[in-house]
Write an enzyme that holds these catalytic residues in place. Structure first.
Site, mmCIF file in Angstrom:
data_model
loop_
_atom_site.group_PDB
_atom_site.id
_atom_site.type_symbol
_atom_site.label_atom_id
_atom_site.label_comp_id
_atom_site.label_asym_id
_atom_site.label_seq_id
_atom_site.Cartn_x
_atom_site.Cartn_y
_atom_site.Cartn_z
ATOM 1 N N HIS A 61 0.813 -1.155 -0.059
ATOM 2 C CA HIS A 61 -0.181 -0.054 0.117
ATOM 3 C C HIS A 61 0.785 1.074 0.080
ATOM 4 O O HIS A 61 1.991 1.168 0.449
ATOM 5 C CB HIS A 61 -0.937 0.025 1.109
ATOM 6 N N ASP A 92 -7.953 -3.892 -0.775
ATOM 7 C CA ASP A 92 -8.309 -4.117 -2.242
ATOM 8 C C ASP A 92 -8.215 -5.702 -2.694
ATOM 9 O O ASP A 92 -9.343 -6.019 -3.323
ATOM 10 C CB ASP A 92 -7.628 -3.352 -3.234
#
Length: 439
Positions: free
Chosen positions: A316, A373
């Protein structure tokens, strides 16, 4: 009588030295309630004649905010001081909406009033159904979302005065309430099914699932597990500090644009695959891998800097530790798959990829953990959402964060129109050459 003047604490500063002139400039240091200290550079240009250079604004605080705090190194995400894990496991989405908008979790009476108000704003103007007919049925849902949400300002003229706190509040209620209705309409329009009106007897997440998947010809049974999973997805995506779409909303809002236009700008920014489209990209990646037997090959490729392949859904931009939302999403993922009893080769491939990557020394060393995600795409696919609707659901969840950030910005006394500066690298001034003399 004590007439002594109280001693003021000396202001903390950092000294900037210009190596060319030897001049020194003291810049104030500001402390937040937690997190890194900030160097105040508001007077930098006036005092030094210089700007800072920070592409992507990765080291620049563009505002001060009391909504969301992230510590990427420690894997911390707080909304108004509450951890995302506690909110996702112990609260519901509308409670989190109240928290973000008002600064506190509601008591019983406040929650009942808040839920009642949102519920009674879920219908959209009847003329909006004709607005959809201007779009091709094969349009990307996010294209339709940008247009329809921006068009809300043409239907609700009574909540456009941003200087009126009551009108701002009504606009916030309308956006939070109507976003699931519009999202469901986008989906129904794309597949040629009739729009389903919202039901006031259902919760926020139940209502969204009903409007999305029910048809008039038969009753629709809502699974409590799927409704709870949807609620968690919404909570986990409600706000995430000053990301690209939130910054877009704030920048648009700084020009005093109406709230519906500002949220539409956030949706447009969210549409980018590097932002809201990441969970969609995860499924495209899984389709490319195709089979469990090919996972080692693709993991090897992901470690090769010269290979264009990237393992989507791992790591991330902000979190250099485990994404605190991912653990909750992972557990929710297994709950949903267990409830539905789905045997989907793509989902099985994703679970195998997760298992292998979590044991790989390279991923462990680089702290490339599965992020939110990775799991959200798997859940949404299992629930029946087509891939091109994933970012739409992200927009539904993030609307409360956008409108809360926008409202906070509007109330900031020192707020001014956003105007980033630049490092100019083009030609210096030069004389104009007439057309007949140009080579």
């Amino acid at each position: 009588m004590n007439t002594a003047v109280p001693q003021q604490k000396p202001q903390k500063t950092v000294t900037l030295i210009d190596n060319e002139t030897g001049k020194k400039f003291d810049l104030p240091i500001i402390d937040g309630s937690t997190g890194p200290r900030v160097i105040d550079i508001r007077k930098l240009y006036a005092e030094t004649g210089m700007f800072t250079y920070d592409p992507g604004f990765t080291s620049t605080a563009a505002c001060d905010s009391g909504l969301t705090y992230i510590d990427g190194d420690k894997g911390i995400l707080l909304h108004r001081g509450y951890s995302i894990k506690e909110l996702a496991l112990k609260s519901d989405f509308l409670e989190v909406c109240h928290l973000l908008l008002n600064g506190e979790l509601p008591n019983k009476q406040q929650k009942d009033e808040f839920v009642n108000t949102v519920t009674r704003h879920t219908m959209v103007h009847e003329q909006m159904q004709f607005f959809f007919r201007g779009f091709r049925r094969d349009s990307h849902p996010m294209a339709v979302m940008v247009g329809t949400v921006g068009a809300l300002s043409a239907f609700y003229h009574d909540s456009l005065n941003i200087d009126d706190p009551r009108q701002r509040e009504i606009a916030a209620f309308r956006l939070i309430a109507k976003m699931p209705t519009i999202a469901a309409m986008v989906y129904k329009y794309s597949i040629g099914q009739p729009f389903m009106y919202p039901r006031n007897d259902l919760s926020y997440s139940e209502n969204f699932l009903y409007m999305t998947f029910a048809v008039p010809s038969e009753p629709y049974k809502i699974s409590p597990i799927l409704a709870r999973a949807m609620d968690r997805i919404l909570i986990l995506h409600a706000d995430h500090e000053q990301n690209a779409s939130t910054s877009t909303v704030r920048l648009a809002g700084s020009s005093r644009a109406n709230p519906f236009a500002c949220i539409a700008s956030g949706i447009a920014s969210l549409w980018g695959p590097a932002h809201g489209g990441a969970n969609e990209a995860v499924l495209f990646m899984l389709k490319e891998i195709g089979d469990k037997s090919r996972i080692p090959e693709y993991i090897k490729r992901s470690k090769d800097k010269n290979d264009s392949f990237r393992l989507m859904g791992f790591g991330h931009r902000v979190y250099k530790n485990y994404d605190p939302r991912a653990e909750i999403m992972r557990d929710t993922c297994y709950e949903v798959l267990g409830e539905l009893g789905i045997k989907d080769p793509l989902l099985e491939l994703a679970m195998e990829l997760e298992k292998i990557a979590l044991k790989d020394d390279y991923f462990i060393e680089k702290k490339l953990y599965p992020n939110v995600d990775f799991y959200s795409g798997i859940i949404l696919r299992a629930m029946g959402f087509p891939t091109n609707m994933f970012t739409v659901l992200f927009a539904v969840a993030r609307t409360v964060g956008w409108i809360s950030q926008w409202n906070e910005m509007i109330q900031e006394p020192t707020q001014k129109i956003g105007r980033p500066r630049q490092l100019y690298t083009g030609p210096v001034e030069r004389p104009f050459t007439p057309l007949d003399r140009r080579k």
